[in-house]
Design an enzyme around this catalytic site. Structure first.
Site, mmCIF file in Angstrom:
data_model
loop_
_atom_site.group_PDB
_atom_site.id
_atom_site.type_symbol
_atom_site.label_atom_id
_atom_site.label_comp_id
_atom_site.label_asym_id
_atom_site.label_seq_id
_atom_site.Cartn_x
_atom_site.Cartn_y
_atom_site.Cartn_z
ATOM 1 N N SER A 158 -66.596 -27.205 -5.409
ATOM 2 C CA SER A 158 -66.953 -26.362 -4.259
ATOM 3 C C SER A 158 -67.975 -25.284 -4.587
ATOM 4 C CB SER A 158 -65.684 -25.763 -3.667
ATOM 5 O OG SER A 158 -64.814 -26.800 -3.341
ATOM 6 N N ARG A 173 -76.590 -23.169 -7.927
ATOM 7 C CA ARG A 173 -76.255 -21.903 -8.596
ATOM 8 C C ARG A 173 -74.747 -21.707 -8.481
ATOM 9 N NH1 ARG A 173 -77.640 -20.849 -3.553
ATOM 10 N NH2 ARG A 173 -79.781 -21.380 -3.995
ATOM 11 N N ASP A 211 -65.585 -28.595 -0.681
ATOM 12 C CA ASP A 211 -64.313 -28.377 0.023
ATOM 13 C C ASP A 211 -64.481 -28.360 1.543
ATOM 14 O OD1 ASP A 211 -65.645 -25.938 -0.115
ATOM 15 O OD2 ASP A 211 -63.955 -24.790 -0.908
HETATM 16 C C1 GLC Z 1 -68.747 -20.854 -1.930
HETATM 17 C C2 GLC Z 1 -69.342 -22.159 -2.453
HETATM 18 C C3 GLC Z 1 -69.172 -23.265 -1.444
HETATM 19 C C4 GLC Z 1 -67.719 -23.385 -1.013
HETATM 20 C C5 GLC Z 1 -67.195 -22.024 -0.545
HETATM 21 C C6 GLC Z 1 -65.734 -22.071 -0.195
HETATM 22 O O1 GLC Z 1 -69.470 -20.466 -0.824
HETATM 23 O O2 GLC Z 1 -70.707 -21.977 -2.746
HETATM 24 O O3 GLC Z 1 -69.607 -24.493 -1.981
HETATM 25 O O4 GLC Z 1 -67.622 -24.320 0.010
HETATM 26 O O5 GLC Z 1 -67.404 -21.061 -1.546
HETATM 27 O O6 GLC Z 1 -64.958 -22.465 -1.283
#
Ligand code: GLC
Length: 496
Positions: A158, A173, A211
């Site tokens: 995620s 990143r 996610d």
């Molecule tokens: C951050 C991550 C993203 C994820 C979110 C919730 O924003 O960059 O990929 O979906 O957190 O976990």
């Protein structure tokens, strides 16, 4: 009240009668700083719509709008046994999910592993070794003595990743405070697979999943009105289904314009250029002190990782202000420690049921060693409401923006994450903001944000199943090695 959406939060009366003028002035100042009025919500939403579109262009914008190669919704009849690995931020979770013949059903077994704090700022090798060890442990524990063919795995990673294929992902990143050296700018799949191979763990990665995409797909598995998947947790983000014809940055692939493609918005990066969000001096400090300054402007005002820190920074600032008398003569050592308070601390304050805020008083005493006066408690309580309300209202702008972009006038939005599930009144405040942004007057809200199914587990399994299915049907766009994927699909059953 059935069908009327979340109820309005009950308001604690809270008397300001005894609050001295310096604190009252500060409460007023904080109200001005943290309140986002209806007009501002609308302005943010309109800008958001434009930024979502910009992210899909070849030039791109702040919001990555990552195509995920999850191409379509489930029909509820997906079947098979899958592993899912969830590397979300706080814990590492391994699941085995069985999708039976019955529509929309699933069985799940899972184990959680703590993600050691040191790992989050360590190096890539340690990360992949740890992850592979957890998977190995899981398999040894749940399949002891069994002879296994390769198990298909959906890996919920995620973080923002550029995916040329569904089983590929170059980390753009780190977000959510992670800062592991040697991962950014690289495909995370090969080192992950290498660590598994080294241990002889029989796993075939079928899909790398965000996610939010998992949440979208898992929720749509049981509710076909679900059109958006959101996470309001340690981080904050959303995914929705676009059509390939509306994704200019994929035009060179000549995909059928009608094909669906889930987009992981990575909307945490909204307004990194600071055009519309009403940032406070505290948001600016959070950004400056974070491992990635200039990134995730929206997320840093909303997500669970930051809510406690915003609160802490305000209190430390007030204490340092010579015109304000707060926590006089108290040792602020504990409060001065960065990131020492998490969102659950704020939740407990907002939930304090007592008129005299005695639970908050105990919290400050026990956790921070600070003895509070009644007026200080009033300010503290007020501040948590302001921070929590701002987070919920800003989040609603993102949901409204996706709906506006896709001309969705009625749908369900599946949401998951600690802030959504546990922060008091988050749902009701978000619903209220949606009403204000979209000018609804009807008794029933046409767009509702509802608790989602488990996206990182069941969602990842479903996306694996959908990928194998479309591969078998000859739809191999965005699959790195369709032959290997098909071979995995054939071997799929676990031998008992
Ligand atoms: C951050 C991550 C993203 C994820 C979110 C919730 O924003 O960059 O990929 O979906 O957190 O976990």
């Amino acid at each position: 009240m059935v069908g009327l959406g979340p109820r309005k939060p009950p308001s604690r009366k809270g008397s300001m009668a005894d609050v001295p003028k310096d604190l009252l002035d500060q409460i007023k100042r904080l109200e001005e700083l943290f309140t986002v009025p209806q007009e501002k919500l609308k302005e943010i939403t309109d800008h958001f719509v434009k930024e979502l579109a910009k992210g899909l262009t070849v030039e791109g914008g702040s919001i990555p709008m990552n195509p995920t190669w999850c191409m379509g919704f489930p029909d509820g009849y997906e079947t098979g046994t899958f592993l899912a690995l969830d590397m979300g931020g706080t814990n590492l979770r391994v699941c085995e999910i069985n999708l039976p013949e019955e529509k929309g059903e699933f069985d799940i077994i899972q184990s959680k592993y703590r993600m050691p704090e040191e790992l989050k700022t360590g190096n890539a090798e340690e990360l992949w070794e740890y992850v592979a060890d957890c998977l190995q442990q899981f398999i040894e524990y749940h399949h002891e003595g069994e002879e296994l063919d390769e198990l298909p795995l959906g890996f919920t990673f995620s973080y923002p990743a550029t995916q040329d294929y569904i089983d590929h992902g170059v980390l753009q990143r780190w977000t959510k405070g992670f800062d592991i050296e040697g991962v950014e700018g690289k495909d995370v799949v090969p080192p992950f697979e290498a660590a598994l191979k080294e241990r002889g763990v029989p796993i075939k990665l079928t899909a790398l999943v965000n996610d939010t995409t998992g949440t979208l797909i898992a929720s749509a598995y049981t509710d076909t009105d679900m059109k958006i998947g959101c996470i309001f947790g340690t981080g904050c983000n959303a995914a929705y289904m676009e059509d390939c014809g509306s994704i200019p940055k994929l035009a060179h692939l000549n995909l059928d314009p009608k094909l669906p493609m889930a987009i992981n918005c990575e909307w945490g990066a909204f307004d990194n250029e600071h055009k519309v969000l009403p940032r406070t001096p505290y948001d600016i400090i959070i950004d400056k002190e974070s491992p990635r300054p200039g990134q995730q402007a929206f997320e840093k005002m909303i997500a669970g990782l930051y809510l406690g820190e915003i609160f802490r920074l305000v209190l430390v600032d007030l204490h340092g202000n010579p015109d304000v008398k707060i926590f006089e003569g108290q040792d602020l050592g504990k409060l001065k420690k960065a990131y020492s308070l998490d969102a659950s601390f704020l939740s407990s304050i907002e939930e304090d049921p007592f008129e005299n805020l005695s639970e908050t008083q105990d919290l400050f005493q026990n956790k921070l060693g600070i003895t509070t006066t009644k007026p200080e408690l009033e300010l503290i309580h007020h501040l948590t409401c302001l921070i929590g309300t701002r987070a919920a209202r800003l989040s609603a702008c993102g949901v409204a923006a996706i709906c506006k972009k896709k001309s969705i006038t009625s749908c369900h939005v599946g949401a998951d994450g600690s802030v959504f599930n546990k922060y008091p009144h988050f749902k009701a405040r978000g619903a209220q903001a949606l009403r204000e942004i979209l000018d609804w007057t009807s008794r029933k809200d046409p767009i509702e944000i509802l608790p989602a199914e488990d996206g990182s587990g069941v969602g990842a399994a479903l996306i694996s199943a959908l990928t194998l299915k479309r591969c078998k049907e000859g739809q191999t766009a965005g699959i790195r090695d369709p032959e290997a994927m098909l071979a995995a699909a054939k071997k799929m059953k676990v031998k008992q």
